[in-house]
Design an enzyme around this catalytic site. Structure first.
Site, PDB file in Angstrom:
ATOM      1  N   SER A   1       0.884  -1.258  -0.076  1.00 18.22           N
ATOM      2  CA  SER A   1       0.089   0.132  -0.100  1.00 18.22           C
ATOM      3  C   SER A   1       0.907   1.279  -0.154  1.00 18.22           C
ATOM      4  O   SER A   1       1.914   1.009   0.058  1.00 18.22           O
ATOM      5  CB  SER A   1      -0.792  -0.117   1.288  1.00 18.22           C
ATOM      6  OG  SER A   1      -1.870   1.064   1.152  1.00 18.22           O
ATOM      7  N   CYS A   2       0.462   2.513  -0.253  1.00 17.92           N
ATOM      8  CA  CYS A   2       1.115   3.614  -0.239  1.00 17.92           C
ATOM      9  C   CYS A   2      -0.128   4.752  -0.078  1.00 17.92           C
ATOM     10  O   CYS A   2      -1.057   4.481   0.557  1.00 17.92           O
ATOM     11  CB  CYS A   2       1.833   3.815  -1.308  1.00 17.92           C
ATOM     12  SG  CYS A   2       0.972   3.705  -2.982  1.00 17.92           S
ATOM     13  N   GLY A   3       0.345   5.916  -0.815  1.00 20.47           N
ATOM     14  CA  GLY A   3      -0.754   7.005  -0.630  1.00 20.47           C
ATOM     15  C   GLY A   3      -1.936   6.867  -1.647  1.00 20.47           C
ATOM     16  O   GLY A   3      -2.957   7.189  -1.483  1.00 20.47           O
TER      17      GLY A   3
ATOM     18  N   GLY B   1      -1.700   4.219  -4.471  1.00 20.72           N
ATOM     19  CA  GLY B   1      -1.248   2.826  -5.223  1.00 20.72           C
ATOM     20  C   GLY B   1       0.006   3.108  -6.387  1.00 20.72           C
ATOM     21  O   GLY B   1       0.206   2.249  -7.331  1.00 20.72           O
TER      22      GLY B   1
ATOM     23  N   TRP C   1      -3.925   4.541   0.744  1.00 22.70           N
ATOM     24  CA  TRP C   1      -4.494   5.376   1.635  1.00 22.70           C
ATOM     25  C   TRP C   1      -5.240   6.634   1.355  1.00 22.70           C
ATOM     26  O   TRP C   1      -6.272   6.903   2.096  1.00 22.70           O
ATOM     27  CB  TRP C   1      -2.942   6.370   2.315  1.00 22.70           C
ATOM     28  CG  TRP C   1      -3.406   6.962   3.611  1.00 22.70           C
ATOM     29  CD1 TRP C   1      -3.277   8.274   3.641  1.00 22.70           C
ATOM     30  CD2 TRP C   1      -3.685   6.357   4.907  1.00 22.70           C
ATOM     31  NE1 TRP C   1      -3.684   8.554   5.094  1.00 22.70           N
ATOM     32  CE2 TRP C   1      -3.881   7.388   5.854  1.00 22.70           C
ATOM     33  CE3 TRP C   1      -3.824   4.912   5.208  1.00 22.70           C
ATOM     34  CZ2 TRP C   1      -4.042   7.011   6.999  1.00 22.70           C
ATOM     35  CZ3 TRP C   1      -4.148   4.650   6.637  1.00 22.70           C
ATOM     36  CH2 TRP C   1      -4.348   5.721   7.641  1.00 22.70           C
TER      37      TRP C   1
END
Length: 283
Positions: A238-240, A242, A267
């Site tokens: 995951s991240c901010g 994708g 996120w």
């Protein structure tokens, strides 16, 4: 092209650039808080690897979603990449001008659509120029017209509901590629409408630790030091939004784990959903 690696070197690409089955894709993309809209396309227009086509992750996306650059359906994806001259039987090499933003994402997108013969240029445009590679500023003549047959791998993409279940059970590791301060909740998110923090039970592996000062993926030894515990097990990245999550997927593929899934909404979706629990360092 190294056996078993998702990467190719600039030297390899120079030697194989004119191979009839090879397609080169420029995926340059810059977050909105670091550059103006369209900066990726402008970078491509200023100069790109000869013959490269431009892949816009904001356009080749589910534009009906209120979340940024979500994965499009297989019909739209196949239609768009066919227009770029990419089809069945093509080897695809993706690069960008911004240290894996968003070449790793596009590599992952092709893999979600079942295209296995896809690689990332290690070091991107910077490595190409360092190798003495030429640039051109004219659009390529797109040839081919091969059919692109999507064979969707749903196991490589996760929804909020699936990630929530993984968070609750603890059975599948969730690795977050955002910087440590945003993960901990001690620094603000660049998207002002979102709180910082992280998915409960997730771990933090900032994508910046996986990319060296030269813009190349760090060595296998360094990847193993950061991610070795996840080399042979299911993982959700995951991240901010994708994009940098795919750097984790790429790094794990480099040490043998080709089946890392990406939480597409990441996120941006999790933190905006009213039912999502948000953990912080203080909590």
């Amino acid at each position: 092209m190294a056996d078993g690696s998702p990467l190719v070197s600039a030297a390899w690409l120079k030697d194989n650039l004119k191979a009839p089955d090879l397609r080169v894709v420029d995926a340059s993309w810059f977050p909105s808080w670091t550059a103006s809209a369209g900066a990726g396309r402008q970078s491509y227009d200023r100069g790109h690897i000869p013959g490269a086509v431009y892949f816009d992750i904001d356009e080749i996306s589910d534009t009906e979603s209120n979340l940024p650059h979500m994965m499009p359906d297989s019909v739209k994806f196949s239609s768009r990449v066919r227009k770029l001259g990419i089809g069945d039987g093509n080897r695809v090499v993706v690069y960008d001008a911004n240290d894996f933003f968003a070449s790793a994402r596009v590599w992952w997108m092709f893999r979600v659509m079942g295209h296995k013969d896809v690689y990332v240029l290690n070091g991107g445009l910077r490595a190409w120029e360092a190798e003495g590679g030429e640039l051109e500023d004219l659009p390529p003549v797109i040839t081919g017209g091969r059919h692109f047959t999507p064979r969707v791998r749903s196991d490589l993409i996760k929804s909020r509901e699936q990630v929530a279940a993984a968070s609750a059970s603890g059975d599948t590791p969730i690795l977050d590629a955002r910087p440590a301060g945003r993960f901990a909740g001690t620094e603000k998110e660049p998207r002002p409408d979102l709180p910082s923090g992280h998915i409960p039970g997730s771990g933090n592996v900032p994508s910046g630790k996986l990319v060296g000062a030269d813009g190349k993926l760090v060595s296998k030894e360094q990847i193993n030091a950061l991610l070795g515990d996840h080399a042979d097990r299911p993982v959700v990245a995951s991240c901010g939004s994708g994009v940098s999550a795919a750097v984790i997927a790429l790094a794990l593929a480099e040490i043998g784990n080709w089946d890392v899934a990406v939480y597409d909404g990441s996120w941006s979706e999790w933190a905006s959903h009213p039912e999502s629990e948000i953990a912080t360092a203080s909590a």
